[in-house]
Write an enzyme that holds these catalytic residues in place. Sequence first.
Site, mmCIF file in Angstrom:
data_model
loop_
_atom_site.group_PDB
_atom_site.id
_atom_site.type_symbol
_atom_site.label_atom_id
_atom_site.label_comp_id
_atom_site.label_asym_id
_atom_site.label_seq_id
_atom_site.Cartn_x
_atom_site.Cartn_y
_atom_site.Cartn_z
ATOM 1 N N SER A 146 48.857 43.456 39.808
ATOM 2 C CA SER A 146 48.054 44.259 40.731
ATOM 3 C C SER A 146 48.811 44.316 42.058
ATOM 4 O O SER A 146 49.570 43.398 42.388
ATOM 5 C CB SER A 146 46.704 43.585 40.968
ATOM 6 O OG SER A 146 46.020 44.187 42.047
ATOM 7 N N TYR A 159 41.794 35.710 43.110
ATOM 8 C CA TYR A 159 42.268 36.755 42.187
ATOM 9 C C TYR A 159 43.661 37.233 42.596
ATOM 10 O O TYR A 159 44.570 37.344 41.776
ATOM 11 C CB TYR A 159 41.276 37.923 42.199
ATOM 12 C CG TYR A 159 41.784 39.178 41.529
ATOM 13 C CD1 TYR A 159 41.787 39.294 40.136
ATOM 14 C CD2 TYR A 159 42.252 40.259 42.278
ATOM 15 C CE1 TYR A 159 42.254 40.449 39.518
ATOM 16 C CE2 TYR A 159 42.721 41.410 41.666
ATOM 17 C CZ TYR A 159 42.711 41.502 40.296
ATOM 18 O OH TYR A 159 43.188 42.646 39.675
#
Length: 274
Positions: A146, A159
């Site tokens: 990501s 995360y």
Amino acid sequence: MKPMNFRGRWVLITGASSGLGLEMARLLAKEHGAHIIAVARREDRLTALKAELEAAHGVQVLPLAADLSRPGEPARVFEAAMAGRTVDGVILNAGVTFYGMALEQQPESFDAMLATNITSVVRLSQLFAADFVRRGNGGALMLVGSMAGFSPLPYQTAYAATKSFIISFGRGLAHELRKAGVSVTVFAPGGIATEMLSLSGLDRKFKAGDLGIMSAEACARIAVEAFVRRRELAVPGVLNRFLALMMKLLPHALIVGRSAALYEGGLPKGPPAP
Ligand SMILES: NC(=O)c1ccc[n+]([C@@H]2O[C@H](COP(=O)([O-])OP(=O)(O)OC[C@H]3O[C@@H](n4cnc5c(N)ncnc54)[C@H](OP(=O)(O)O)[C@@H]3O)[C@@H](O)[C@H]2O)c1
């Protein structure tokens, strides 16, 4: 490395029950003629995907229900995937996040995130890549990271750290395996309009097209292209690539502050007032 030809060959995709993974499975079956091993927890969705792809594209689909946050599940998935077939492509896409103050994330939630986003990815990468190397005729692995892995992201703090791991692990592995003809692609998207984004409540503020947020279909197309062409790192979309460059060039505090501002006020359960 020459692009992969997946026609009539098996590709395993984790997180194939929704969002990016589902759309990558659809594209690989439709446009590349790949047989799909679809991994996720929601078995009913995997069964529906099997019916859809087998009827529409004449490929085979093996639904493999598994909870990758549990110890032993990556090894079981590997064994089941390899039983009676050869797997030539693997996309490790399953992932979970937690939105909110890092102090509020419960231990069970953090442990499951670590196991899903990191431990299962390392274990499955090792198992499948070792098989690619052993067979000596290539093979392609893609890890879904990501842009959150490029810089700290407050309110998705843990995360973002898991995605930093994925980017670093994937790129290191790419170097180690290149000589064996095995490709490792790290795919690092920005926002995608999926179930994960809707958990944040940000989909109430933004829709696909705003701020570089992509539809799952558009993002999957770029991901599959990067996977087939065996690129080492792919960031989808011009705006995202520009932002990724700015993350390197602009002062850290500015980037982190602007990222945090996206979430402040937008979270279902916002951070407490200072
Ligand atoms: N959405 C975004 O803005 C965004 C941005 C950058 C990167 N990403 C990354 O893109 C990937 C796909 O996410 P998405 O946006 O498509 O979200 P999504 O729609 O929520 O999909 C997540 C997938 O992971 C699977 N999964 C979650 N926990 C699992 C577990 N314990 N065991 C097995 N499968 C599990 C889910 O299936 P089940 O629930 O059926 O198990 C689902 O298929 C993730 O790695 C995410 O970090 C997303």
